[in-house]
Design a protein around this motif. Structure first.
Motif, PDB file in Angstrom:
ATOM      1  N   ASP A  48       1.002  -1.449  -0.042  1.00  0.00           N
ATOM      2  CA  ASP A  48      -0.152  -0.092  -0.074  1.00  0.00           C
ATOM      3  C   ASP A  48       0.712   1.153   0.157  1.00  0.00           C
ATOM      4  O   ASP A  48       0.133   2.122  -0.848  1.00  0.00           O
ATOM      5  N   TYR A  49       1.461   1.264   0.772  1.00  0.00           N
ATOM      6  CA  TYR A  49       2.588   2.627   0.490  1.00  0.00           C
ATOM      7  C   TYR A  49       4.080   3.035  -0.157  1.00  0.00           C
ATOM      8  O   TYR A  49       4.094   4.291  -0.310  1.00  0.00           O
ATOM      9  N   ILE A  50       4.120   1.532  -0.456  1.00  0.00           N
ATOM     10  CA  ILE A  50       5.322   1.853  -1.692  1.00  0.00           C
ATOM     11  C   ILE A  50       5.316   1.530  -2.487  1.00  0.00           C
ATOM     12  O   ILE A  50       4.941   2.017  -3.941  1.00  0.00           O
ATOM     13  N   ILE A  51       4.449   0.025  -3.090  1.00  0.00           N
ATOM     14  CA  ILE A  51       4.738  -0.528  -4.702  1.00  0.00           C
ATOM     15  C   ILE A  51       3.720  -0.109  -5.485  1.00  0.00           C
ATOM     16  O   ILE A  51       3.281   0.642  -5.845  1.00  0.00           O
ATOM     17  N   ASN A  52       2.235  -0.172  -4.457  1.00  0.00           N
ATOM     18  CA  ASN A  52       0.763   0.598  -5.217  1.00  0.00           C
ATOM     19  C   ASN A  52       0.775   2.409  -5.750  1.00  0.00           C
ATOM     20  O   ASN A  52       0.468   2.932  -6.233  1.00  0.00           O
ATOM     21  N   LYS A  53       2.461   2.288  -5.050  1.00  0.00           N
ATOM     22  CA  LYS A  53       2.091   4.354  -5.579  1.00  0.00           C
ATOM     23  C   LYS A  53       3.054   5.051  -5.928  1.00  0.00           C
ATOM     24  O   LYS A  53       3.892   5.804  -5.860  1.00  0.00           O
ATOM     25  N   GLY A  54       3.537   3.782  -6.559  1.00  0.00           N
ATOM     26  CA  GLY A  54       5.093   3.377  -7.928  1.00  0.00           C
ATOM     27  C   GLY A  54       6.343   3.489  -7.664  1.00  0.00           C
ATOM     28  O   GLY A  54       6.727   3.808  -8.291  1.00  0.00           O
ATOM     29  N   GLY A  55       6.420   2.950  -6.189  1.00  0.00           N
ATOM     30  CA  GLY A  55       7.508   2.837  -5.936  1.00  0.00           C
ATOM     31  C   GLY A  55       8.175   1.356  -6.112  1.00  0.00           C
ATOM     32  O   GLY A  55       7.799   0.353  -6.775  1.00  0.00           O
ATOM     33  N   HIS A  56       9.446   0.578  -5.306  1.00  0.00           N
ATOM     34  CA  HIS A  56      10.277  -0.423  -5.347  1.00  0.00           C
ATOM     35  C   HIS A  56      10.408  -0.298  -4.224  1.00  0.00           C
ATOM     36  O   HIS A  56      11.155  -0.042  -3.547  1.00  0.00           O
ATOM     37  N   ILE A  57      10.555  -1.526  -4.225  1.00  0.00           N
ATOM     38  CA  ILE A  57      11.258  -2.431  -3.030  1.00  0.00           C
ATOM     39  C   ILE A  57      12.113  -3.516  -3.857  1.00  0.00           C
ATOM     40  O   ILE A  57      11.887  -4.650  -4.267  1.00  0.00           O
TER      41      ILE A  57
END
Length: 161
Positions: A48-57
């Motif tokens: 919710d906080y990273i991936i779905n907002k256009g981030g990557h891990i």
């Protein structure tokens, strides 16, 4: 996915790694500081906080065991800016350049996406981490309005040059 040193493999986030993301970060943060509400929110819900907002891990696997992680969190769309955050390497895997490898992987990702810059916030007691960020090309800038109590150091990597 890239292979480095023939033993460390860097892989992208998959939901099966969520617990590793939380555990590695909690272990790292708790060693030096205390976990804050904003940590729990992000570590419990990275999709919710990273991936779905256009981030990557990404994760570093050493002999198929997760030993490191780091996130690239999108903080603005236009210009495209990311925060490098939640970097953690298991104590048993330190000294294998894993932090450098995962940091470089995410910087390359930011460049591919044509990001203008990547910034990070850290604490001045974490000398090895700061040296690592300097090696990755980050420059020191003043800290303003950090969501973290422990952040007294801010660094930026300008990708627009």
């Amino acid at each position: 996915m890239s292979d480095n040193n023939n033993e460390v493999k860097i892989v992208d986030y998959e939901s099966q790694f969520q617990q590793n993301f939380r555990d590695l970060n909690e272990e790292w943060i708790s060693k030096f500081f205390k976990m804050e509400a904003s940590d729990y929110k992000m570590l419990d819900n990275p999709e919710d906080y990273i991936i779905n907002k256009g981030g990557h891990i990404v994760f570093a696997l050493l002999n198929n065991e997760v030993v490191g992680t780091c996130a690239l969190i999108k903080t603005s769309e236009d210009p495209l800016v990311f925060e490098l955050a939640k970097m953690a390497v298991s104590p048993k895997a330190q000294g294998k350049k894993i932090g450098y490898l995962i940091g470089q992987e995410l910087i390359n990702k930011a460049k591919e996406l044509k990001a203008k810059e990547v910034f990070l916030e850290t604490n001045s007691v974490l000398i090895p981490a700061i040296k690592l960020y300097e090696k990755l090309g980050f420059q020191h800038i003043p800290v303003m309005d950090s969501p973290y109590e422990r952040a007294d150091t801010k660094m930026i990597l300008d990708l627009s040059i």
